[in-house]
Design an enzyme around this catalytic site. Structure first.
Site, mmCIF file in Angstrom:
data_model
loop_
_atom_site.group_PDB
_atom_site.id
_atom_site.type_symbol
_atom_site.label_atom_id
_atom_site.label_comp_id
_atom_site.label_asym_id
_atom_site.label_seq_id
_atom_site.Cartn_x
_atom_site.Cartn_y
_atom_site.Cartn_z
ATOM 1 N N ARG A 89 0.840 -1.050 -0.031
ATOM 2 C CA ARG A 89 0.216 0.059 0.133
ATOM 3 C C ARG A 89 0.879 1.287 -0.219
ATOM 4 O O ARG A 89 2.168 1.163 -0.092
ATOM 5 C CB ARG A 89 -1.079 0.174 1.155
ATOM 6 C CG ARG A 89 -0.437 0.112 2.678
ATOM 7 C CD ARG A 89 -1.204 0.131 3.692
ATOM 8 N NE ARG A 89 -0.465 0.554 4.906
ATOM 9 C CZ ARG A 89 -1.249 0.777 6.169
ATOM 10 N NH1 ARG A 89 -2.598 0.553 6.144
ATOM 11 N NH2 ARG A 89 -0.618 0.904 7.242
ATOM 12 N N ASN A 125 -4.976 7.911 3.732
ATOM 13 C CA ASN A 125 -4.706 7.042 4.841
ATOM 14 C C ASN A 125 -3.180 7.240 5.220
ATOM 15 O O ASN A 125 -2.308 6.709 4.366
ATOM 16 C CB ASN A 125 -4.966 5.738 4.927
ATOM 17 C CG ASN A 125 -5.011 4.851 6.029
ATOM 18 O OD1 ASN A 125 -5.580 5.020 7.315
ATOM 19 N ND2 ASN A 125 -3.994 3.978 6.198
ATOM 20 N N GLU A 126 -2.839 7.839 6.537
ATOM 21 C CA GLU A 126 -1.519 7.713 6.969
ATOM 22 C C GLU A 126 -0.431 8.299 5.880
ATOM 23 O O GLU A 126 0.565 7.549 5.532
ATOM 24 C CB GLU A 126 -1.112 6.434 7.538
ATOM 25 C CG GLU A 126 -1.892 5.787 8.830
ATOM 26 C CD GLU A 126 -1.311 4.461 9.322
ATOM 27 O OE1 GLU A 126 -1.755 4.411 10.535
ATOM 28 O OE2 GLU A 126 -0.818 3.619 8.511
ATOM 29 N N GLU A 157 -7.463 5.421 14.979
ATOM 30 C CA GLU A 157 -7.170 3.984 15.009
ATOM 31 C C GLU A 157 -6.487 3.704 16.317
ATOM 32 O O GLU A 157 -5.578 4.479 16.755
ATOM 33 C CB GLU A 157 -5.900 3.715 13.861
ATOM 34 C CG GLU A 157 -6.674 3.519 12.666
ATOM 35 C CD GLU A 157 -5.577 3.174 11.575
ATOM 36 O OE1 GLU A 157 -4.999 2.342 11.928
ATOM 37 O OE2 GLU A 157 -5.905 3.183 10.186
ATOM 38 N N TRP A 166 2.957 -6.105 13.816
ATOM 39 C CA TRP A 166 4.388 -5.456 13.247
ATOM 40 C C TRP A 166 5.513 -5.314 14.178
ATOM 41 O O TRP A 166 6.461 -4.946 13.756
ATOM 42 C CB TRP A 166 4.082 -4.196 12.347
ATOM 43 C CG TRP A 166 2.984 -3.372 13.132
ATOM 44 C CD1 TRP A 166 1.812 -2.991 13.075
ATOM 45 C CD2 TRP A 166 3.369 -2.309 14.337
ATOM 46 N NE1 TRP A 166 1.342 -2.262 13.749
ATOM 47 C CE2 TRP A 166 2.143 -1.678 14.557
ATOM 48 C CE3 TRP A 166 4.564 -2.048 15.006
ATOM 49 C CZ2 TRP A 166 2.201 -0.772 15.806
ATOM 50 C CZ3 TRP A 166 4.602 -1.002 15.828
ATOM 51 C CH2 TRP A 166 3.196 -0.478 16.202
ATOM 52 N N GLU A 184 -2.430 -8.358 7.348
ATOM 53 C CA GLU A 184 -2.712 -8.077 8.550
ATOM 54 C C GLU A 184 -3.761 -8.933 9.241
ATOM 55 O O GLU A 184 -4.331 -8.587 10.229
ATOM 56 C CB GLU A 184 -3.332 -6.621 8.710
ATOM 57 C CG GLU A 184 -2.324 -5.569 8.458
ATOM 58 C CD GLU A 184 -2.601 -4.156 8.234
ATOM 59 O OE1 GLU A 184 -1.870 -3.231 8.828
ATOM 60 O OE2 GLU A 184 -3.890 -3.699 7.903
ATOM 61 N N LYS A 185 -3.493 -10.151 8.853
ATOM 62 C CA LYS A 185 -4.685 -11.152 9.529
ATOM 63 C C LYS A 185 -4.430 -11.561 11.032
ATOM 64 O O LYS A 185 -5.394 -11.767 11.686
ATOM 65 C CB LYS A 185 -4.611 -12.537 8.669
ATOM 66 C CG LYS A 185 -3.217 -13.173 8.586
ATOM 67 C CD LYS A 185 -3.515 -14.420 7.629
ATOM 68 C CE LYS A 185 -2.168 -15.104 7.139
ATOM 69 N NZ LYS A 185 -1.371 -14.143 6.369
ATOM 70 N N PHE A 186 -3.120 -11.108 11.644
ATOM 71 C CA PHE A 186 -2.748 -11.217 12.493
ATOM 72 C C PHE A 186 -3.056 -9.951 13.671
ATOM 73 O O PHE A 186 -2.667 -9.976 14.890
ATOM 74 C CB PHE A 186 -1.599 -11.934 13.049
ATOM 75 C CG PHE A 186 -1.348 -13.345 12.651
ATOM 76 C CD1 PHE A 186 -2.094 -14.507 12.939
ATOM 77 C CD2 PHE A 186 -0.551 -13.621 11.441
ATOM 78 C CE1 PHE A 186 -2.112 -15.547 12.691
ATOM 79 C CE2 PHE A 186 -0.559 -14.873 11.032
ATOM 80 C CZ PHE A 186 -1.279 -16.081 11.444
ATOM 81 N N HIS A 187 -3.296 -9.045 12.902
ATOM 82 C CA HIS A 187 -3.623 -7.675 13.673
ATOM 83 C C HIS A 187 -5.272 -7.761 14.343
ATOM 84 O O HIS A 187 -6.091 -8.175 13.361
ATOM 85 C CB HIS A 187 -3.460 -6.566 12.784
ATOM 86 C CG HIS A 187 -3.648 -5.107 13.260
ATOM 87 N ND1 HIS A 187 -4.912 -4.576 13.781
ATOM 88 C CD2 HIS A 187 -2.793 -4.170 13.346
ATOM 89 C CE1 HIS A 187 -4.574 -3.532 14.262
ATOM 90 N NE2 HIS A 187 -3.446 -3.028 13.745
#
Length: 656
Positions: free
Chosen positions: A114, A152-153, A306, A314, A354-357
């Site tokens: 991204r 975003n960011e 957020e 991360w 980001e599936k573990f976020h």
């Protein structure tokens, strides 16, 4: 101009990023059921949806978003609609490789992640404007729409050829002539003189040290180019919905944006905040710094865009939040001025990077601890949010911070890489936090009139206007305490005469600053009553000091470590944490600044927001806190007199 109040309407917003394109539509109704159960009243939609909205160049697929917006409105959930321009679709990079950024070594940053866009690319800007225009035209009148979230960011630098051309144009507008640029950049050093604008490049990879003035201007340019991207999209949505506020989310104390300038262009200032849950007290300190800075940029209530409901993905080791910590840190944000408490993201992803976020609904589903804690927090915010929203935070201390000073200080050829700006800012803010002194932030050129105590942890670069502002503040009766390496350079990173500006030397009672003496890892220096770390200085003091604390032992024995002349203090080392806290507490007391509550146990925080008193226990053991007079504790409705008991990670919101 519209503001956060126009969206909150006397309540605290609660919700998070919602990415329904990751899920089949039958999941959406389950989502809104759970949102209602958790008292979610706002979701951010579309942040990473560009490839879904525009699957091929010029093709629009809005049907799914129409259905989603209608569904959310049907269930009373407001939508913060995002422009999807932070994650361009793969076809844009394939068809227009000039839209891809290049790093300082000339390597292309490809799609597949991204933020893969060049802020200077005319083609990228054209496509970004087109999708923004169509989104705004289609949903301007939709009753679910409450706010716009741009991109975003923002964080992308670009060293490519199109950015180089824009950089030259930016420099011509600033300097006018190459002679003026050569003077500002000090190009007489190392045969760097430029005769033609075409010779000038971004701060690309070099054999040895880069010109620090060139790097400084490139950082300024990058912030300005990203801001141009933001304001271009902002102006499009404002044209369609002038009554709705617009935001974009800052990252906490992010290096790459002049956030003072950016905040002036936003209707709502928002931030993403991810403290490390392994250290609840340290995370609270870090969070308080970011929250105070964001509130100051907003000049009032702000938006926590957020946070994580549990673990992130991360860090080297990603710990979940212990039971109760999510609630505590959310209430800390509210105590320090947030009128919106949101997360990334609503439902935890099953695929992708980001599936573990964590999400508000984790992989464990609605029976999991994460969702149950979110559900409790939502109910509390709904119950007392009206008592909190819109109120101002009381702060009698002001910390000065400037991105240009930070950018200039972070150069390769410096005296100590250990004396970094963010570390010093955190150390001084920590001392104030542990002394229970709430702080605002300000730019060094802001009006300081009426502020009781102004604190400068470090501002390596100061403009003439900023220096005159500090002098006028002290001459007007204010108390100033300043850390080392402040006022060393002007706005072109040119060292001031004498190593510190003469006006500041006179203010602090410094006759001569002979040498800077940075300290290595593990080194300390003795002082009267404490030990100094990180840095020391060989100072010859004026004869008319009102107070001094001397170095003891070593090369600097008997020379001043801390100087006071009138109401101006100079601290030439970094005292150990307890000593810095005690010093700042003593200076604050002399300036008439008192803690919010006296005698607080270690790890307990107290903040006043309007007439409300927030008391937060960041420790793992229950505590009892003395509070003067009768109060009502709003979360429980219980009357409190003289003391309040807080469980581990406990919160009390007290109204007199």
């Amino acid at each position: 101009m519209p503001s956060l109040d126009d969206t909150t309407r006397g309540r605290v917003l609660f919700g998070g990023d919602y990415n329904p394109e990751q899920w089949p539509e039958e999941t959406w109704r389950e989502d809104v059921r759970l949102m209602r159960d958790a008292r979610v009243n706002s979701v951010t939609v579309g942040v990473f949806s560009w490839a879904r909205l525009e699957p091929r160049p010029g093709v629009r697929d809005f049907g799914w978003l129409d259905r989603l917006m209608d569904l959310l409105h049907e269930h009373g959930i407001g939508v913060v609609l995002a422009t999807p321009t932070s994650a361009p679709p793969p076809w844009l990079g394939r068809l227009h490789p000039e839209t891809l950024p290049r790093d300082a070594d000339g390597r292309v940053e490809w799609w597949g992640g991204r933020q893969h866009f060049s802020h200077s690319s005319a083609v990228y800007r054209r496509y970004a404007a087109a999708i923004t225009e169509d989104l705004a035209a289609r949903y301007a009148a939709h009753p679910a729409l409450t706010m716009w979230h741009i991109n975003n960011e923002y964080c992308t630098a670009d060293h490519g050829d199109e950015a180089a051309a824009r950089f030259r144009g930016w420099l011509r507008a600033k300097y006018g002539t190459t002679d003026a640029l050569n003077t500002a950049w000090g190009t007489a050093f190392w045969s760097q003189r430029y005769d033609d604008w075409g010779e000038i490049l971004p701060a690309r990879h070099t054999h040895y040290l880069k010109n620090p003035a060139q790097v400084l201007d490139f950082r300024r340019f990058t912030s300005d180019m990203l801001l141009e991207c933001f304001t271009a999209e902002r102006d499009i949505v404002r044209r369609h919905t002038p009554h709705l506020p617009v935001t974009t989310n800052f990252m906490p104390l992010f290096f790459g944006q002049d956030a003072w300038r950016w905040a002036e262009e936003e209707d709502v200032v928002s931030v993403d905040l991810y403290p490390d849950p392994r250290d609840p007290v340290g995370g609270a300190r870090d969070g308080a710094l970011v929250q105070d800075l964001t509130r100051s940029q907003a000049r009032g209530p702000w938006m926590l865009m957020e946070q994580a409901a549990g673990a992130v993905n991360w860090r080297g080791v990603n710990h979940p939040r212990p039971r109760g910590l999510n609630r505590l840190w959310s209430w800390q944000a509210v105590a320090r001025g947030a009128d919106a408490v949101c997360y990334f993201q609503w439902r935890q992803s099953r695929q992708g990077a980001e599936k573990f976020h964590s999400g508000m609904v984790g992989h464990a589903g609605e029976r999991g601890r994460t969702f149950q804690e979110v559900r409790r927090l939502g109910a509390e915010l709904e119950r007392i949010g009206g008592e909190v929203a819109g109120r101002q935070v009381t702060a009698d201390v002001t910390v000065l911070h400037d991105w240009h000073a930070w950018w200039a200080a972070e150069q390769d050829g410096r005296l100590s890489s250990r004396a970094g700006h963010p570390n010093l800012l955190a150390a001084w803010h920590r001392a104030l936090w542990e002394a229970h002194l709430t702080a605002d932030f300000a730019h060094p050129e802001h009006d300081l009139t009426g502020r009781r105590l102004v604190v400068v942890p470090q501002l390596y670069l100061l403009t003439d206007a900023a220096i005159d502002n500090l002098r006028a503040y002290v001459e007007g009766g204010g108390t100033l305490v300043c850390g080392f390496l402040t006022g060393v350079a002007d706005e072109d990173d040119r060292v001031r005469p004498g190593g510190v500006d003469p006006r500041l030397r006179e203010l602090f009672g410094i006759r001569v600053l002979h040498e800077w003496w940075p300290l290595g890892e593990g080194e300390t220096v003795g002082c009267d009553g404490f030990r100094g770390t990180l840095w020391s200085e060989e100072i010859e003091a004026a004869d008319d000091l009102d107070e001094r604390i001397d170095y003891r032992g070593g090369e600097l024995d008997g020379l001043p470590a801390v100087l006071r002349r009138g109401r101006a203090w100079y601290v030439s080392t970094l005292p150990e944490p307890d000593a810095l806290r005690a010093l700042l507490a003593r200076i604050a007391a002399g300036a008439g600044v008192r803690p919010v509550l006296d005698g607080l146990p270690q790890g307990v925080e107290a903040v006043r927001r309007g007439e409300l008193l927030f008391v937060l226990n960041h420790g793992r053991e229950p505590v009892t806190v003395a509070v003067p007079g009768p109060h009502r504790e709003l979360l429980t409705g219980v009357a409190v007199r003289d003391e309040v008991r807080l469980e581990r990670f406990g919160v009390a919101v007290l109204r007199p």
